[in-house]
Write an enzyme that holds these catalytic residues in place. Structure first.
Site, PDB file in Angstrom:
ATOM      1  N   ASP A  12       0.852  -1.196   0.000  1.00 19.67           N
ATOM      2  CA  ASP A  12       0.000   0.000   0.000  1.00 19.67           C
ATOM      3  C   ASP A  12       0.889   1.247   0.000  1.00 19.67           C
ATOM      4  O   ASP A  12       2.029   1.202   0.469  1.00 19.67           O
ATOM      5  CB  ASP A  12      -0.856   0.043   1.273  1.00 19.67           C
ATOM      6  CG  ASP A  12      -2.004  -0.957   1.260  1.00 19.67           C
ATOM      7  OD1 ASP A  12      -2.343  -1.478   0.184  1.00 19.67           O
ATOM      8  OD2 ASP A  12      -2.558  -1.206   2.340  1.00 19.67           O
ATOM      9  N   ARG A  71      -1.140  -0.688  -8.542  1.00 21.19           N
ATOM     10  CA  ARG A  71      -2.527  -0.341  -8.219  1.00 21.19           C
ATOM     11  C   ARG A  71      -2.617   1.177  -8.271  1.00 21.19           C
ATOM     12  O   ARG A  71      -1.797   1.875  -7.660  1.00 21.19           O
ATOM     13  CB  ARG A  71      -2.896  -0.807  -6.812  1.00 21.19           C
ATOM     14  CG  ARG A  71      -4.283  -0.294  -6.360  1.00 21.19           C
ATOM     15  CD  ARG A  71      -4.451  -0.310  -4.846  1.00 21.19           C
ATOM     16  NE  ARG A  71      -4.430  -1.636  -4.292  1.00 21.19           N
ATOM     17  CZ  ARG A  71      -4.087  -1.898  -3.029  1.00 21.19           C
ATOM     18  NH1 ARG A  71      -3.700  -0.918  -2.209  1.00 21.19           N
ATOM     19  NH2 ARG A  71      -4.078  -3.129  -2.586  1.00 21.19           N
TER      20      ARG A  71
HETATM   21  P1  FDA Z   1     -14.222   9.330  -4.810  1.00 21.67           P
HETATM   22  O1  FDA Z   1     -13.688   9.619  -3.454  1.00 21.67           O
HETATM   23  O2  FDA Z   1     -14.435  10.461  -5.745  1.00 21.67           O
HETATM   24  O3  FDA Z   1     -15.546   8.501  -4.624  1.00 21.67           O
HETATM   25  C1  FDA Z   1     -16.372   8.137  -5.706  1.00 21.67           C
HETATM   26  C2  FDA Z   1     -17.674   7.581  -5.132  1.00 21.67           C
HETATM   27  O4  FDA Z   1     -17.393   6.349  -4.442  1.00 21.67           O
HETATM   28  C3  FDA Z   1     -18.318   8.456  -4.052  1.00 21.67           C
HETATM   29  O5  FDA Z   1     -19.167   9.423  -4.612  1.00 21.67           O
HETATM   30  C4  FDA Z   1     -19.042   7.440  -3.212  1.00 21.67           C
HETATM   31  O6  FDA Z   1     -20.243   7.051  -3.848  1.00 21.67           O
HETATM   32  C5  FDA Z   1     -18.107   6.263  -3.226  1.00 21.67           C
HETATM   33  N1  FDA Z   1     -17.162   6.268  -2.096  1.00 21.67           N
HETATM   34  C6  FDA Z   1     -15.852   6.571  -2.150  1.00 21.67           C
HETATM   35  N2  FDA Z   1     -15.287   6.436  -0.934  1.00 21.67           N
HETATM   36  C7  FDA Z   1     -16.268   6.054  -0.109  1.00 21.67           C
HETATM   37  C8  FDA Z   1     -16.327   5.744   1.280  1.00 21.67           C
HETATM   38  N3  FDA Z   1     -15.269   5.827   2.075  1.00 21.67           N
HETATM   39  N4  FDA Z   1     -17.525   5.367   1.822  1.00 21.67           N
HETATM   40  C9  FDA Z   1     -18.612   5.293   1.033  1.00 21.67           C
HETATM   41  N5  FDA Z   1     -18.629   5.578  -0.282  1.00 21.67           N
HETATM   42  C10 FDA Z   1     -17.475   5.943  -0.855  1.00 21.67           C
HETATM   43  N6  FDA Z   1      -5.288   5.197  -0.848  1.00 21.67           N
HETATM   44  C11 FDA Z   1      -3.978   5.411  -0.561  1.00 21.67           C
HETATM   45  O7  FDA Z   1      -3.586   6.550  -0.322  1.00 21.67           O
HETATM   46  N7  FDA Z   1      -3.097   4.360  -0.557  1.00 21.67           N
HETATM   47  C12 FDA Z   1      -3.476   3.091  -0.849  1.00 21.67           C
HETATM   48  O8  FDA Z   1      -2.651   2.191  -0.835  1.00 21.67           O
HETATM   49  C13 FDA Z   1      -4.839   2.866  -1.166  1.00 21.67           C
HETATM   50  N8  FDA Z   1      -5.301   1.622  -1.463  1.00 21.67           N
HETATM   51  C14 FDA Z   1      -6.590   1.451  -1.913  1.00 21.67           C
HETATM   52  C15 FDA Z   1      -7.030   0.201  -2.340  1.00 21.67           C
HETATM   53  C16 FDA Z   1      -8.299   0.057  -2.874  1.00 21.67           C
HETATM   54  C17 FDA Z   1      -8.739  -1.283  -3.370  1.00 21.67           C
HETATM   55  C18 FDA Z   1      -9.166   1.187  -2.971  1.00 21.67           C
HETATM   56  C19 FDA Z   1     -10.515   1.071  -3.588  1.00 21.67           C
HETATM   57  C20 FDA Z   1      -8.754   2.395  -2.503  1.00 21.67           C
HETATM   58  C21 FDA Z   1      -7.488   2.545  -1.951  1.00 21.67           C
HETATM   59  N9  FDA Z   1      -7.062   3.777  -1.448  1.00 21.67           N
HETATM   60  C22 FDA Z   1      -5.730   3.954  -1.129  1.00 21.67           C
HETATM   61  C23 FDA Z   1      -8.049   4.841  -1.187  1.00 21.67           C
HETATM   62  C24 FDA Z   1      -8.179   5.799  -2.369  1.00 21.67           C
HETATM   63  O9  FDA Z   1      -6.998   6.552  -2.478  1.00 21.67           O
HETATM   64  C25 FDA Z   1      -9.372   6.758  -2.192  1.00 21.67           C
HETATM   65  O10 FDA Z   1      -9.200   7.506  -1.023  1.00 21.67           O
HETATM   66  C26 FDA Z   1     -10.727   6.077  -2.134  1.00 21.67           C
HETATM   67  O11 FDA Z   1     -10.785   4.952  -2.982  1.00 21.67           O
HETATM   68  C27 FDA Z   1     -11.834   7.049  -2.569  1.00 21.67           C
HETATM   69  O12 FDA Z   1     -11.610   7.457  -3.878  1.00 21.67           O
HETATM   70  P2  FDA Z   1     -12.514   7.005  -5.155  1.00 21.67           P
HETATM   71  O13 FDA Z   1     -11.565   6.709  -6.255  1.00 21.67           O
HETATM   72  O14 FDA Z   1     -13.384   5.880  -4.773  1.00 21.67           O
HETATM   73  O15 FDA Z   1     -13.281   8.293  -5.593  1.00 21.67           O
END
Ligand code: FDA
Length: 285
Positions: A112, A162
């Site tokens: 990560d 990732r």
């Molecule tokens: P965005 O935040 O714009 O969300 C899009 C939509 O998804 C929202 O409108 C909502 O509907 C839904 N959503 C998103 N987050 C949600 C939540 N917490 N609860 C409910 N609904 C939510 N970061 C990092 O810094 N280092 C890492 O190693 C990782 N590893 C990682 C692994 C995996 C498998 C995922 C999915 C994410 C990570 N992250 C991470 C976290 C990532 O950086 C980010 O903070 C979150 O995924 C939220 O970003 P989105 O891309 O989902 O978009």
């Protein structure tokens, strides 16, 4: 004690349980519907070598159980959990132990990405171990200004990446602050990874990002088995099965353990509504 249990109950949406057994049950249920998983033993910013070694033991045991059960599941680790704040040496040694435990079972380990204070050290450590161990991948955060050049270097090395947006609070000097800028960066990096990457994992719940990736892959004739989508346990469940039923690989990141607070805090920061749900549950409404 009551308070702790209450908060733990709140975190339960995002955390598969306190024990490996509970987490493996959750993975089993995901695999049953065709979803892959990555197990994360919660823990970060470990301050003692003993704690870091305990994390190594937990991961090694876990990899043995995954191997024995035949689950479709790899693991995700944080270098600060393995002792990065104590020095590069301990973190590297501990990571190598986990990589060797994974290799015994033909499994894969994802590092990560944490706060920007650790980005360079994490990437240096990754590139160092990748020379001798290929069952390891790393994470790139689209909000970091440096990520375009990091992705190019990782693609050149043939590394598995990732891609996520980034979950830590970072200053404007290192990270884009506006959502639009982060999204633009995510789309550009995703394209670079689709065209030149090695089985990239697109970690996002953002429909616009997902659809842009699907359109780019279709437009370039990139087959579905050359990349995967990744989402967090407890977030946008219907989207997991929707993508799976459309023929795409989907992996769910499944954290477990008692050190859930920083992870839970990042989930609250991403979506303020999560805090309202949490407060409602506490107040019994
Ligand atoms: P965005 O935040 O714009 O969300 C899009 C939509 O998804 C929202 O409108 C909502 O509907 C839904 N959503 C998103 N987050 C949600 C939540 N917490 N609860 C409910 N609904 C939510 N970061 C990092 O810094 N280092 C890492 O190693 C990782 N590893 C990682 C692994 C995996 C498998 C995922 C999915 C994410 C990570 N992250 C991470 C976290 C990532 O950086 C980010 O903070 C979150 O995924 C939220 O970003 P989105 O891309 O989902 O978009």
């Amino acid at each position: 004690m009551v308070e702790i249990r209450r908060v733990n109950f709140l975190a339960a949406r995002f955390v598969a349980g306190n024990t490996a057994e509970e987490a493996l049950d959750a993975v089993h249920r995901l695999n049953e519907v065709g979803l892959k998983a990555s197990l994360d033993v919660l823990g970060e910013e470990t301050r003692s070598l003993e704690q870091a070694q305990a994390a190594v033991r937990e991961y090694s045991q876990l990899l043995g159980w995954i191997g024995a059960s035949g689950l479709d599941c790899n693991v995700s680790v944080k270098l600060t959990q393995l002792g990065l704040s104590l020095g590069d040496g301990p973190a590297r040694d501990n990571l190598l132990k986990i990589l060797d435990a994974a290799a015994k079972h033909g499994n894969f380990v994802r590092i990560d990405m944490e706060g920007s204070a650790y980005t360079q050290r994490t990437l240096d450590l990754f590139h160092g171990v990748f020379e001798s161990r290929k069952n390891v991948g790393v994470v790139i955060q689209a909000y970091l200004r440096r990520s375009a050049s990091d992705v190019k270097e990782l693609n050149r090395a043939g590394a598995r990446v990732r891609l996520c947006k980034g979950a830590y609070k970072e200053p404007p000097s290192v990270a884009f602050q506006e959502k639009e800028e982060v999204n633009r960066s995510y789309d550009a990096l995703a394209l670079e990874l689709l065209e030149r990457g090695n089985y990239p994992g697109f970690a996002t719940h953002d429909d616009a990002r997902i659809e842009a990736i699907l359109a780019a892959a279709a437009g370039r004739g990139i087959p579905n088995d050359r990349f995967e989508f990744q989402m967090l346990y407890g977030v946008r469940k219907p989207r997991w099965t929707d993508l799976k039923s459309r023929g795409f690989n989907v992996r769910i990141y499944v954290p477990y353990g008692t050190h859930w607070l920083p992870y839970y805090y990042r989930r609250i920061r991403e979506r303020k509504e999560n805090l309202i749900f949490a407060l409602r549950s506490v107040l019994g409404r």
